[in-house]
Design an enzyme around this catalytic site. Structure first.
Site, mmCIF file in Angstrom:
data_model
loop_
_atom_site.group_PDB
_atom_site.id
_atom_site.type_symbol
_atom_site.label_atom_id
_atom_site.label_comp_id
_atom_site.label_asym_id
_atom_site.label_seq_id
_atom_site.Cartn_x
_atom_site.Cartn_y
_atom_site.Cartn_z
ATOM 1 N N ARG A 86 0.736 -1.580 0.206
ATOM 2 C CA ARG A 86 -0.273 0.043 0.255
ATOM 3 C C ARG A 86 0.429 1.136 -0.118
ATOM 4 O O ARG A 86 1.660 1.609 0.484
ATOM 5 C CB ARG A 86 -0.581 -0.102 1.188
ATOM 6 C CG ARG A 86 -2.020 -1.640 1.295
ATOM 7 C CD ARG A 86 -2.903 -1.157 2.702
ATOM 8 N NE ARG A 86 -4.196 -2.264 2.755
ATOM 9 C CZ ARG A 86 -3.522 -3.439 2.554
ATOM 10 N NH1 ARG A 86 -2.272 -3.890 2.383
ATOM 11 N NH2 ARG A 86 -4.547 -4.752 2.888
ATOM 12 N N HIS A 111 -1.140 -2.451 -4.333
ATOM 13 C CA HIS A 111 -0.286 -3.861 -5.510
ATOM 14 C C HIS A 111 -0.224 -2.711 -7.221
ATOM 15 O O HIS A 111 -0.351 -3.989 -7.858
ATOM 16 C CB HIS A 111 -1.203 -4.800 -5.052
ATOM 17 C CG HIS A 111 -0.927 -5.843 -3.939
ATOM 18 N ND1 HIS A 111 0.373 -5.764 -3.417
ATOM 19 C CD2 HIS A 111 -1.352 -6.984 -3.349
ATOM 20 C CE1 HIS A 111 -0.479 -6.718 -2.247
ATOM 21 N NE2 HIS A 111 -1.053 -6.952 -2.446
ATOM 22 N N HIS A 182 3.260 -12.742 -6.085
ATOM 23 C CA HIS A 182 2.241 -13.112 -4.561
ATOM 24 C C HIS A 182 1.465 -14.729 -4.568
ATOM 25 O O HIS A 182 0.647 -15.075 -4.916
ATOM 26 C CB HIS A 182 1.361 -12.499 -5.176
ATOM 27 C CG HIS A 182 0.583 -12.038 -3.576
ATOM 28 N ND1 HIS A 182 0.023 -12.703 -2.674
ATOM 29 C CD2 HIS A 182 -0.264 -10.394 -2.638
ATOM 30 C CE1 HIS A 182 -0.898 -12.179 -1.783
ATOM 31 N NE2 HIS A 182 -0.558 -10.938 -1.540
ATOM 32 N N ASP A 246 -0.587 -9.927 8.430
ATOM 33 C CA ASP A 246 -0.581 -8.978 7.429
ATOM 34 C C ASP A 246 0.487 -8.820 7.539
ATOM 35 O O ASP A 246 0.234 -6.713 7.807
ATOM 36 C CB ASP A 246 -1.637 -8.986 7.003
ATOM 37 C CG ASP A 246 -2.001 -8.315 5.681
ATOM 38 O OD1 ASP A 246 -1.054 -8.480 5.205
ATOM 39 O OD2 ASP A 246 -3.383 -8.066 5.623
ATOM 40 N N GLU A 310 6.222 -11.995 0.921
ATOM 41 C CA GLU A 310 6.522 -11.572 0.183
ATOM 42 C C GLU A 310 7.779 -10.048 -0.217
ATOM 43 O O GLU A 310 7.435 -9.554 0.907
ATOM 44 C CB GLU A 310 5.071 -10.248 -0.602
ATOM 45 C CG GLU A 310 4.113 -11.308 -0.815
ATOM 46 C CD GLU A 310 1.975 -10.522 -0.273
ATOM 47 O OE1 GLU A 310 2.259 -9.157 -0.846
ATOM 48 O OE2 GLU A 310 1.521 -10.724 0.712
#
Length: 345
Positions: A86, A111, A182, A246, A310
């Protein structure tokens, strides 16, 4: 060891979607689409001698572009660009010029924008056994990013069961760039929750996020928190079952050094996935929002049914001056290497 190029018969924006198959002498098989540089299959031999696919995806290329999937889009197995994660308010400044990107839910850019690199058909530049090099040229102004950006991504499968991802990029004007991949992994033979997978990350700090998961610029020590993966730990041992993980973890290493980002293993399959990278951080995501119907073999993919590692630069780093720069300028070369290595425990 070989590379095969297969026509799918599907065209997107006038360009044909191709499947590239990589195999090695260990029985490992990787299938990649030039659409979104998607890793569609990653089949390895587990400790029982059985072939097992360790990534989530679809049986049919058409499913990746279906309305049902795109309505709750999860970027299954795709490249992320121009900018991973983001960007606060979808806005950044380079050399006194402000750029306003498209904004997703919550007002931030996610993204790379509405139509990122994950939804583009890449050109196949070369296939040298067992590898493929894909290229995408992103025109200036695409998703409101400045500069024409040329990106190349090479996938190479070795006999040591390493899938090597080499990223390169150049630009003709200063621009923001932060690429990642991803893939959603599950190492259990029958899939299901990844709560029992054992995970380790050599990261003493993670990055604080605001209420919309945007990195603020503050580093927080993992010691004494649920984010401590410095030693082997079941993913579900300390998590909040309503949230999972996350978060972005700052790897304990000098900037640019190629080192281990994470190790994840699963007892039943006996498989261990090690991720190595040149990148400074790794975003660890346990798929809270995953809700995909009719995946491979008709499976439904549910929350916490996979994990992502990631590797990238610091999310929102374009707006945090103390973080490593994510500005690429003419004459400079963007380079990143990430490796997924499969072993038996």
């Amino acid at each position: 060891m070989e590379t095969k190029l297969i026509k799918t018969g599907k065209f997107i924006d006038g360009k044909e979607v191709l499947a590239i198959e990589l195999t090695n002498s260990q029985g490992t098989y990787v299938k990649i689409y030039n659409y979104g540089a998607i890793i569609n299959k990653f089949i390895v031999v587990n400790k029982h001698g059985e072939k097992q696919d360790i990534v989530l995806g679809f049986d049919d290329i058409d499913q990746y572009t279906s309305e049902a999937y795109l309505s709750n889009y999860s970027y299954l197995g795709a490249i992320i660009g121009r900018y991973a994660n983001r960007i606060k308010n979808g806005r950044f400044n380079i050399d006194g010029e402000t750029y306003q990107l498209s904004q997703a839910k919550g007002g931030d850019c996610l993204h790379g924008g509405d139509i990122g690199f994950d939804k583009k058909v890449w050109d196949v530049l070369s296939t040298i056994d067992p590898s493929v090099t894909l290229q995408y040229v992103s025109p200036a102004g695409e998703e409101h990013f400045p500069g024409n950006l040329t990106v190349q991504l090479t996938f190479k499968l070795t006999d040591e069961n390493e899938l090597i991802l080499d990223f390169k990029a150049t630009t003709d004007a200063p621009t923001a760039i932060n690429l990642t991949h991803h893939s959603y992994f599950n190492l259990a033979p029958q899939g299901g929750s990844i709560a029992g997978h054992i995970h380790r990350m050599p990261a003493s700090n993670y990055l604080e996020q605001d209420d919309n998961y945007v990195v603020t610029g503050k580093l927080i020590p993992v010691e004494g928190t649920k984010y401590d993966f410095l030693g082997d730990k079941a993913i579900g041992q300390d998590w909040d079952i309503e949230e999972g993980y996350d978060q972005t973890f700052v790897l304990d290493k000098p900037y640019g050094e190629f080192t281990l980002a994470s190790e994840t293993s699963e007892a039943e399959s006996g498989l261990k996935l090690s991720v190595y990278t040149t990148e400074p951080v790794a975003h660890f995501y346990t798929a809270k929002y995953l809700d995909v119907k009719n995946g491979k073999d008709g499976q439904d993919y549910l929350p916490y049914g996979a994990f992502c590692v990631e590797t990238q630069h610091h999310p929102n780093g374009i707006n945090v001056p103390k973080f490593p720069s994510t500005v690429l300028r003419p004459g400079e070369n963007y380079k990143q290497t990430t490796i997924y290595k499969i072993e038996h425990n």
